[in-house]
Design an enzyme around this catalytic site. Structure first.
Site, PDB file in Angstrom:
ATOM      1  N   ARG A   1       0.820  -1.215   0.000  1.00  0.00           N
ATOM      2  CA  ARG A   1       0.000   0.000   0.000  1.00  0.00           C
ATOM      3  C   ARG A   1       0.857   1.269   0.000  1.00  0.00           C
ATOM      4  O   ARG A   1       0.522   2.275   0.623  1.00  0.00           O
ATOM      5  CB  ARG A   1      -0.952   0.016   1.205  1.00  0.00           C
TER       6      ARG A   1
ATOM      7  N   SER B   1     -11.263   1.206   2.884  1.00  0.00           N
ATOM      8  CA  SER B   1     -10.491   0.743   4.043  1.00  0.00           C
ATOM      9  C   SER B   1      -9.830   1.925   4.734  1.00  0.00           C
ATOM     10  O   SER B   1      -9.116   2.709   4.099  1.00  0.00           O
ATOM     11  CB  SER B   1      -9.426  -0.266   3.602  1.00  0.00           C
TER      12      SER B   1
ATOM     13  N   GLU C   1      -4.796   4.331   5.990  1.00  0.00           N
ATOM     14  CA  GLU C   1      -4.753   4.082   4.552  1.00  0.00           C
ATOM     15  C   GLU C   1      -5.417   5.250   3.828  1.00  0.00           C
ATOM     16  O   GLU C   1      -5.038   5.607   2.722  1.00  0.00           O
ATOM     17  CB  GLU C   1      -5.464   2.774   4.201  1.00  0.00           C
TER      18      GLU C   1
END
Length: 324
Positions: free
Chosen positions: A183, A232, A302
């Site tokens: 990520r 998320s 995130e």
């Protein structure tokens, strides 16, 4: 909560802006852009007509003016005090196309929805892209954060990325240049991605369709996709699932004002009504604190948080993991 800086910034650019083909909007409301439907104003928003228009704008913009890219606002939390400087919002017309390059390669614009790339590769029997069907964002965001789902990641498919820097210079980055990890991409933060080339592999269309159906069914079953959410909220710590840590900390369904950790999927933060950016970020930091206190594991955001706090409504980042 309103700002009055946008017209002044626009005027400071002079008559050169008349040469631009894109749209300039002073004091642009970011709550109309982000999927959370919250946040203050952008001092100035620019929607370039195409890559050449973006280059021209950046070359005329004074270097001291901050610049950020909003995309479609799917994983973006804007603070109530708004964003100083310029927000670049790429247009679907100039940056949204996806086209076949070879039997296994495709080129996609930065604002092309991830879902559209998945659908296009299905049409041409190109495997390796079904996971994009479950990511509610655009290619630009996927490139920046190495977006992934259902066992697939962006870094597995990227061949090259085209970008423009803060001064208006163009760049072509290889997969290695992007510096991908979980990520994350280590590519310079001042680069604005315009398009990228991806490569898959020949695969039976029925298999691809089955994989995409499985992704769709999973999303509809376990994620609050019809809510005002940013997807998320936290990254999965190594060896752990963020949602399990949040659940074990007793934060499933937790609310602060109109901000809530979804009862359906507790790593999804949702705006149940008229939640402010303050309420959403405060909820997120509260969850981070609870999780660390119960598990000793730090959660990393995130969702991208941008802008200034309103005076008296600052949210302090929980730093327990740094002092424990």
């Amino acid at each position: 909560m309103k700002q009055v800086h946008g017209e002044k910034l626009l005027a400071s650019l002079g008559d050169k802006v008349k040469e631009l083909r894109g749209r300039l909007t002073p004091d642009a409301p970011m709550d109309r852009v982000t999927w959370f439907r919250a946040g203050g104003l952008a001092e100035l928003m620019f929607q370039p007509h195409d890559a050449d228009d973006l280059v021209a704008f950046l070359q005329m913009l004074p270097e001291e003016v901050p610049v950020m890219v909003a995309g479609v606002g799917s994983n973006l939390l804007v603070r109530d005090g708004g964003i100083r400087g310029v927000v670049i919002r790429l247009s679907a017309k100039g940056f949204g196309d996806v086209e076949l390059v070879s039997e296994t390669k495709v080129k996609a614009g930065a604002i092309c929805p991830d879902k559209n790339l998945a659908a296009m590769t299905l049409d041409h029997g190109i495997g390796g892209f079904a996971f994009y069907y479950g990511i509610p964002g655009t290619i630009g965001g996927a490139l920046r954060m190495n977006a992934g789902a259902n066992g697939g990641e962006t870094r597995e498919r990227v061949v090259e990325v085209h970008a423009v820097d803060r001064k208006g210079n163009t760049h072509v980055l290889s997969n290695a240049d992007m510096g991908y990890s979980y990520r994350h991409s280590s590519a310079s933060r001042d680069l604005i991605f315009t398009h990228a080339v991806f490569e898959g592999y020949p695969e039976d269309k029925a298999k691809i369709r089955a994989d995409m159906d499985a992704v769709r069914q999973h999303r509809e079953t376990v994620q609050p996709i019809r809510e005002k959410t940013g997807g998320s909220t936290f990254k999965n710590p190594e060896g752990h699932s963020a949602w399990k840590l949040i659940d074990e900390a007793g934060c499933r369904g937790m609310m602060i004002g109109s901000a809530q950790m979804s009862p359906m999927h507790c790593n999804f933060m949702i705006n149940t009504g008229q939640a402010s950016g303050y309420e959403l970020e405060y909820l997120g930091e509260t969850v981070r604190q609870r999780v660390f206190e119960t598990s000793g594991i730090p959660l990393e955001w995130e969702i991208k948080r941008l802008g200034n706090f309103m005076p008296g409504y600052e949210v302090k980042e929980y730093l327990g993991e740094l002092t424990a």
